[in-house]
Every structure is written in C-alpha cells, then in structure tokens.
Design a protein around this motif. Structure first.
Motif, PDB file in Angstrom:
ATOM      1  N   VAL A 195      -3.871 163.301 -32.384  1.00 46.89           N
ATOM      2  CA  VAL A 195      -1.855 162.395 -31.717  1.00 46.89           C
ATOM      3  C   VAL A 195      -2.824 161.282 -31.063  1.00 46.89           C
ATOM      4  CG1 VAL A 195      -0.380 162.727 -30.391  1.00 46.89           C
ATOM      5  CG2 VAL A 195      -1.529 164.787 -30.836  1.00 46.89           C
ATOM      6  N   SER A 196      -1.386 160.369 -31.690  1.00 45.15           N
ATOM      7  CA  SER A 196      -1.591 158.639 -31.453  1.00 45.15           C
ATOM      8  C   SER A 196      -0.448 158.488 -30.251  1.00 45.15           C
ATOM      9  CB  SER A 196      -1.293 157.652 -32.039  1.00 45.15           C
ATOM     10  OG  SER A 196      -1.033 156.647 -31.768  1.00 45.15           O
ATOM     11  N   ASP A 197      -0.753 159.172 -28.906  1.00 47.91           N
ATOM     12  CA  ASP A 197       0.170 159.141 -27.663  1.00 47.91           C
ATOM     13  C   ASP A 197       0.482 157.666 -27.217  1.00 47.91           C
ATOM     14  OD1 ASP A 197       1.151 159.169 -25.374  1.00 47.91           O
ATOM     15  OD2 ASP A 197       0.451 161.679 -25.234  1.00 47.91           O
ATOM     16  N   THR A 198      -0.318 157.040 -26.383  1.00 46.26           N
ATOM     17  CA  THR A 198      -0.049 155.963 -25.697  1.00 46.26           C
ATOM     18  C   THR A 198      -0.405 154.296 -26.595  1.00 46.26           C
ATOM     19  OG1 THR A 198      -2.089 155.842 -24.917  1.00 46.26           O
ATOM     20  CG2 THR A 198       0.007 156.791 -23.753  1.00 46.26           C
ATOM     21  N   GLY A 199      -1.181 154.886 -27.719  1.00 48.37           N
ATOM     22  CA  GLY A 199      -1.990 154.255 -28.720  1.00 48.37           C
ATOM     23  C   GLY A 199      -3.524 153.271 -27.770  1.00 48.37           C
ATOM     24  N   LEU A 200      -3.233 154.456 -26.356  1.00 46.52           N
ATOM     25  CA  LEU A 200      -4.559 153.785 -26.000  1.00 46.52           C
ATOM     26  C   LEU A 200      -6.325 153.899 -26.584  1.00 46.52           C
ATOM     27  CD1 LEU A 200      -3.358 153.100 -22.607  1.00 46.52           C
ATOM     28  CD2 LEU A 200      -3.585 151.518 -24.128  1.00 46.52           C
ATOM     29  N   THR A 201      -6.264 155.294 -26.356  1.00 43.78           N
ATOM     30  CA  THR A 201      -7.191 155.750 -27.775  1.00 43.78           C
ATOM     31  C   THR A 201      -7.646 154.974 -28.870  1.00 43.78           C
ATOM     32  OG1 THR A 201      -7.260 157.751 -25.793  1.00 43.78           O
ATOM     33  CG2 THR A 201      -8.571 157.984 -27.403  1.00 43.78           C
ATOM     34  N   LEU A 202      -6.289 154.955 -30.017  1.00 41.90           N
ATOM     35  CA  LEU A 202      -6.852 154.552 -30.925  1.00 41.90           C
ATOM     36  C   LEU A 202      -7.655 153.520 -30.791  1.00 41.90           C
ATOM     37  CD1 LEU A 202      -7.075 156.472 -33.990  1.00 41.90           C
ATOM     38  CD2 LEU A 202      -4.619 155.154 -33.782  1.00 41.90           C
ATOM     39  N   ASN A 203      -6.081 152.244 -29.953  1.00 43.93           N
ATOM     40  CA  ASN A 203      -6.848 150.845 -30.084  1.00 43.93           C
ATOM     41  C   ASN A 203      -7.983 150.750 -29.670  1.00 43.93           C
ATOM     42  OD1 ASN A 203      -5.899 147.857 -30.442  1.00 43.93           O
ATOM     43  ND2 ASN A 203      -6.385 148.336 -28.676  1.00 43.93           N
ATOM     44  N   LEU A 204      -8.546 151.229 -28.815  1.00 42.38           N
ATOM     45  CA  LEU A 204     -10.320 151.232 -28.182  1.00 42.38           C
ATOM     46  C   LEU A 204     -10.961 151.631 -29.291  1.00 42.38           C
ATOM     47  CD1 LEU A 204     -12.185 150.774 -26.183  1.00 42.38           C
ATOM     48  CD2 LEU A 204     -12.158 152.670 -25.371  1.00 42.38           C
ATOM     49  N   ALA A 205     -10.847 153.554 -30.018  1.00 34.16           N
ATOM     50  CA  ALA A 205     -11.595 153.735 -31.368  1.00 34.16           C
ATOM     51  C   ALA A 205     -12.433 152.290 -32.476  1.00 34.16           C
ATOM     52  CB  ALA A 205     -11.652 154.210 -31.600  1.00 34.16           C
ATOM     53  N   VAL A 206     -11.435 151.736 -32.665  1.00 33.47           N
ATOM     54  CA  VAL A 206     -10.888 150.375 -33.445  1.00 33.47           C
ATOM     55  C   VAL A 206     -11.511 149.298 -32.898  1.00 33.47           C
ATOM     56  CG1 VAL A 206      -9.176 148.671 -34.841  1.00 33.47           C
ATOM     57  CG2 VAL A 206      -8.880 151.193 -34.298  1.00 33.47           C
ATOM     58  N   ASN A 207     -11.614 149.183 -31.613  1.00 40.85           N
ATOM     59  CA  ASN A 207     -11.926 147.482 -31.660  1.00 40.85           C
ATOM     60  C   ASN A 207     -13.432 148.031 -31.280  1.00 40.85           C
ATOM     61  OD1 ASN A 207      -9.722 146.176 -31.190  1.00 40.85           O
ATOM     62  ND2 ASN A 207      -9.309 146.927 -28.837  1.00 40.85           N
ATOM     63  N   VAL A 208     -14.252 149.636 -30.870  1.00 43.64           N
ATOM     64  CA  VAL A 208     -15.514 149.640 -30.784  1.00 43.64           C
ATOM     65  C   VAL A 208     -16.508 149.505 -32.184  1.00 43.64           C
ATOM     66  CG1 VAL A 208     -16.842 151.509 -30.257  1.00 43.64           C
ATOM     67  CG2 VAL A 208     -15.646 150.918 -28.790  1.00 43.64           C
ATOM     68  N   VAL A 209     -15.150 150.590 -32.859  1.00 46.26           N
ATOM     69  CA  VAL A 209     -15.844 150.550 -34.619  1.00 46.26           C
ATOM     70  C   VAL A 209     -16.135 149.490 -35.503  1.00 46.26           C
ATOM     71  CG1 VAL A 209     -15.448 151.367 -36.768  1.00 46.26           C
ATOM     72  CG2 VAL A 209     -15.050 153.047 -35.226  1.00 46.26           C
ATOM     73  N   ASN A 210     -14.899 148.320 -35.039  1.00 44.13           N
ATOM     74  CA  ASN A 210     -15.225 147.271 -36.235  1.00 44.13           C
ATOM     75  C   ASN A 210     -16.140 145.975 -35.458  1.00 44.13           C
ATOM     76  OD1 ASN A 210     -12.639 146.161 -37.824  1.00 44.13           O
ATOM     77  ND2 ASN A 210     -11.444 146.353 -35.339  1.00 44.13           N
ATOM     78  N   LEU A 211     -16.964 146.700 -34.155  1.00 44.96           N
ATOM     79  CA  LEU A 211     -18.347 146.473 -33.820  1.00 44.96           C
ATOM     80  C   LEU A 211     -19.359 146.527 -34.726  1.00 44.96           C
ATOM     81  CD1 LEU A 211     -18.091 146.623 -29.922  1.00 44.96           C
ATOM     82  CD2 LEU A 211     -17.253 144.514 -30.774  1.00 44.96           C
ATOM     83  N   TYR A 212     -19.333 147.189 -35.573  1.00 52.63           N
ATOM     84  CA  TYR A 212     -20.278 147.770 -36.217  1.00 52.63           C
ATOM     85  C   TYR A 212     -20.323 147.508 -38.078  1.00 52.63           C
ATOM     86  CZ  TYR A 212     -21.814 150.672 -32.897  1.00 52.63           C
ATOM     87  OH  TYR A 212     -22.403 151.627 -31.479  1.00 52.63           O
ATOM     88  N   SER A 213     -19.346 146.001 -37.957  1.00 51.32           N
ATOM     89  CA  SER A 213     -18.718 145.376 -39.377  1.00 51.32           C
ATOM     90  C   SER A 213     -18.566 146.294 -40.435  1.00 51.32           C
ATOM     91  CB  SER A 213     -20.084 144.656 -39.656  1.00 51.32           C
ATOM     92  OG  SER A 213     -21.084 143.924 -38.640  1.00 51.32           O
ATOM     93  N   PRO A 214     -17.664 147.462 -40.541  1.00 49.39           N
ATOM     94  CA  PRO A 214     -16.575 148.115 -41.103  1.00 49.39           C
ATOM     95  C   PRO A 214     -16.113 146.743 -42.819  1.00 49.39           C
ATOM     96  CG  PRO A 214     -15.668 147.748 -39.750  1.00 49.39           C
ATOM     97  CD  PRO A 214     -16.311 147.278 -39.240  1.00 49.39           C
ATOM     98  N   LYS A 215     -16.068 147.352 -43.798  1.00 48.51           N
ATOM     99  CA  LYS A 215     -16.074 146.846 -45.103  1.00 48.51           C
ATOM    100  C   LYS A 215     -14.688 146.480 -44.680  1.00 48.51           C
ATOM    101  CE  LYS A 215     -15.024 146.111 -49.462  1.00 48.51           C
ATOM    102  NZ  LYS A 215     -15.978 146.918 -50.939  1.00 48.51           N
TER     103      LYS A 215
END
Length: 261
Positions: A195-215
């Motif tokens: 679930v995307s409730d407030t969206g804060l969890t999903l947003n943090l996950a995106v920020n963290v994964v982006n640190l690992y340089s996905p395409k």
C-alpha cells in the motif's frame, strides 16, 4: 459569498479539507473545501461553521469528534502538533473510525491474484522491462514474489522500512531498518509494496535505491490511499480503509484483541 472554496480556486493560499465517501453529503456533495486558516483546527472549525451538519463530526475546538480521525498532510492529528519544523498544512483528510480503530477491508487471495494480474498488464503495456524487483519488507515481499512470477523476473531483493506501529498507529516518520540486499546498478528496478498510504515509506525506498545507481526505477503497489503524497507508477485499487491482507489476518486479530484490553 461562502468562505469555503471548492478545489482549484485559490487552493494554494488556503488549507483544504478533502472529504471522502459519505462525508461529502454533509458538504453539499463537495469533494474538497478550502479555507483561509492559520492552522488545521481553525480550518475544521470553519468547516463546521459553514456546514452545520459537521457538528457530529468536528468538535467546537476543531478536534475530530468521537468516531472520527483526522490526518494533516498524511500525519495523524494526534501526533502532528508534536512534530518540529512544521510547515503550514495544505490538506486535511477526515476518516470515520470503526469500533475504536480504522474501518477494515479484508482482501482475499483471489483479490490479490486479480490485482497482481492487473499490475503485470500495466507494466507490460508501459514497455518497462524489469530486471530486478525490490520488495519493501514486510508488506511488499509477497506481492513482489507474485509479480516476479507473473513477469518472469528471477532477481528479487528486499529493503526494510518501518513506519506503522499497529492498526491506526503511526511512527513519526519511516526509517531504514534493512538496506538493499542485491545489486541494482545499471538495471531496471521495480520497487513493490502492498500500500502507498502517506507515501513516505515508498518515497524513502525510492531515495535509498537510487543511491545504488539503477538504470531506471519504477514503483508498484496493490493499493493506494486517496491522500497519499506519492502515487506509484503502477497500482491496482484505491481504498480509504485499513487493508487486511490474507497473509496478516492473525496479526491483525491479535492487534484488535490488544486494543480491546
């Protein structure tokens, strides 16, 4: 002229109250009503003044009445005022409460299969070729596995982000508990949660994964809440209830019994 303004009219200079489902009929069918207010309580007091039917929902002091809960910019009003460095609120959502907790919506395995199929079709239609799937523990790991089977993706990793404490209870903000468990460098990554409730969890996950340089990186959830601040690239359903998935029925039952004591 009524002080309440409908959505889209001077909205950015006011605090807006979004009304869901049956509450709209208390405001002549309006989905969003906005008020010039110094804080969220004043906005709710003005809502009550303009639409007297809300006297059963909002108290004289602007607090939610018995049987209702209020979220300010996605944060429970019971903890909002204790937060530091608050900006002027933009949006308020009022929700009905069922027997001392949020109204529950039970989901069957058949429902899950249909939603997974829907998500897979959306992803395939968008042309996004998924190389790696990252499930957000705990709720996103089962949907991640099911989507991987549907899309034929073998590489699955996890990331753990904690936010909720229990039914109707929230932490102040999400935090990273388990870092990413596999390499995503130069790969197309799909982050999956339930679930995307407030969206804060999903947003943090995106920020963290982006640190690992996905395409490329995209997101998918089974459900979104109407008030979420982050709408994923792919989702199946919208609900304003507390979703009970088939893999967490026992856990929810224990939570309910605990709150009854």
């Amino acid at each position: 002229m009524a002080e309440g303004l409908l959505e889209g009219k001077n909205k950015d200079r006011k605090i807006c109250v979004r009304l869901l489902a049956s509450l709209r009929e208390l405001a002549d069918g309006n989905r969003v009503v906005c008020f010039e207010s110094k804080d969220w309580k004043e906005a709710l007091k003005k809502l009550r003044e303009e639409y007297p039917k809300f006297s059963s929902v909002i108290e004289d002091d602007g607090l939610p009445g018995p049987g209702y809960i209020v979220f300010i910019d996605g944060i429970d009003s019971r903890i909002y005022d204790s937060l530091e460095k608050k900006e002027k609120p933009k949006e308020i959502v009022i929700l009905p409460v069922n027997h001392g907790g949020l109204e529950l919506e039970y989901v069957s395995w058949s429902d899950i299969e249909n939603m997974i199929d829907n998500l897979a079709r959306q992803i395939e239609k968008s042309g996004f070729k998924v190389d790696v799937i990252v499930g957000i523990l705990r709720g996103g790991i089962i949907p991640a596995k099911l989507i991987s089977d549907e899309l034929g993706v073998e590489d699955i990793g996890v990331i753990e982000i904690k936010f909720y404490k229990g039914i109707g209870e929230r932490g102040h903000k999400p935090y990273l508990r388990q870092p990413l468990t596999l390499s995503v460098k130069e790969k197309n990554v799909l982050i999956v949660d339930d679930v995307s409730d407030t969206g804060l969890t999903l947003n943090l996950a995106v920020n963290v994964v982006n640190l690992y340089s996905p395409k490329k990186l995209r997101t998918a959830t089974l459900y979104i809440k109407p008030w979420t601040k982050m709408i994923p690239d792919y989702y199946s359903k919208i609900s304003d209830k507390w979703i009970v998935f088939p893999w967490e029925k026992k856990e929810v039952s224990r939570e309910i019994e605990h709150h009854k004591k």
